[in-house]
Structure formats: C-alpha cells, structure tokens
Design an enzyme around this catalytic site. Structure first.
Site, PDB file in Angstrom:
ATOM      1  N   LYS A 183     -18.038  -5.468   8.737  1.00 59.10           N
ATOM      2  CA  LYS A 183     -16.793  -6.203   8.914  1.00 59.10           C
ATOM      3  C   LYS A 183     -16.056  -5.725  10.148  1.00 59.10           C
ATOM      4  O   LYS A 183     -15.860  -4.534  10.336  1.00 59.10           O
ATOM      5  CB  LYS A 183     -15.910  -5.946   7.681  1.00 59.10           C
ATOM      6  N   ARG A 217      -2.133  -6.106  -8.358  1.00 57.54           N
ATOM      7  CA  ARG A 217      -1.154  -7.147  -8.071  1.00 57.54           C
ATOM      8  C   ARG A 217      -1.119  -8.205  -9.158  1.00 57.54           C
ATOM      9  O   ARG A 217      -0.080  -8.765  -9.458  1.00 57.54           O
ATOM     10  CB  ARG A 217      -1.474  -7.824  -6.738  1.00 57.54           C
ATOM     11  N   HIS A 231       0.837  -1.206   0.000  1.00 56.47           N
ATOM     12  CA  HIS A 231       0.000   0.000   0.000  1.00 56.47           C
ATOM     13  C   HIS A 231       0.869   1.251   0.000  1.00 56.47           C
ATOM     14  O   HIS A 231       0.624   2.196  -0.753  1.00 56.47           O
ATOM     15  CB  HIS A 231      -0.873   0.069   1.272  1.00 56.47           C
ATOM     16  N   SER A 239      -3.294  -7.289   3.188  1.00 61.58           N
ATOM     17  CA  SER A 239      -3.463  -7.098   4.630  1.00 61.58           C
ATOM     18  C   SER A 239      -3.927  -8.390   5.298  1.00 61.58           C
ATOM     19  O   SER A 239      -3.478  -8.729   6.392  1.00 61.58           O
ATOM     20  CB  SER A 239      -4.485  -5.987   4.908  1.00 61.58           C
TER      21      SER A 239
END
Length: 159
Positions: free
Chosen positions: A41, A90, A17, A127
């Site tokens: 969440k 990614r 990040h 993460s």
C-alpha cells in the site's frame, strides 16, 4: 511495568487515534504506538513521516514510544514483552473484524485485546476520510492535530 500497544497505519494520525492513545496512556505505564508497514500500500505519508508526527503529538503524555513494525503484531508484542493491545471501536462493524483479530492474536500468543469505545465526537472519523476531504479542499482542522493539518496541507499542495 504494565505495557500495551496501539497499532495502526496512522496515515495520518487523527484526533480519534490520539484520543485512544491518550486514554491508553492513563491505563498503562508504557504505551507503544506501532505504525504498520504495508509495502503493498502506498500511503500519503512515508513511515518515517508518520512516526515523526505521532511522536510530536504524543510527546505530552511522557509514556508513549512510537515504532514501526512489519509482520505479525503478536511478534512485535513478544519482542517487547507487551501483553495487551488497545483498539478503538467506532461501530459494531469494527467489532466484528476486531473480535476475530483479538481471538487470533490471543490464540497465537496469549496477548489480550482491550476494546475502547471511541469518543462519540470521533465515531465517524478515519484517516482515509480525512485524506479524501482534505484532498478536495475541505476543512479537517477539527479532525487532526495542528501539526498534522500543516503536514497534510503541504503534502496535498505538492501532489
């Protein structure tokens, strides 16, 4: 003034990040890091903790502002006159999802999305993966900034 936003949950912020934010900070006069609030969440870190960590690790850039947001990212952009979203990719699988989001965001508000290929060093990094490895006692010191590592260690020792 050229503005862009780097959105995400950043739970926690990783070196991947940080690499995208650093690169965006060289391309834009102001970069907002928008920390997504998802009430459905439960994160490892509270929103205020994430914001504090991100502010600390991005302070050296001098043109990064960190804020939370709830709702549509395009509304965040409209409220701050931000015409561009910067997203790291990614893998090809990221592109499929992110392209749909970019097209939707552009259709809703005219906001453009700039895709930045992730540094190969961080192409596997997320993460979620960092949290999982750290929870099992694995070494993630090369994956997160030192202050984030310290926060992870403290949080995981508490739980």
């Amino acid at each position: 003034m050229r503005r862009a936003v780097c959105p995400g949950s950043f739970d926690p912020i990783t070196n991947g990040h940080l690499d995208i934010i650093a690169r965006a900070s060289k391309l834009y006069d102001e970069v907002y890091v928008a920390v997504m609030i998802n009430k459905a969440k439960k994160g490892l870190f509270e929103i205020d903790e994430r914001i504090d960590l991100i502010r600390q690790v991005t302070a050296e850039f001098g043109n990064v502002t960190v804020e939370s947001f709830h709702g549509l990212l395009v509304d965040f952009c409209k409220q701050r006159d931000i015409p561009a979203i910067v997203k790291g990719l990614r893998a090809v699988s990221d592109f499929d999802y992110e392209l749909q989001m970019a097209q939707m965001n552009n259709g809703l508000s005219g906001v453009e999305t700039l895709f930045v290929p992730t540094n190969p060093t961080y192409s596997f990094l997320s993460s979620s993966l960092v949290k999982e490895v750290a929870a099992w006692g694995g070494d993630v010191s090369h994956l997160v900034p030192p202050i984030v590592l310290q926060a992870l260690d403290q949080r995981l020792k508490k739980d």
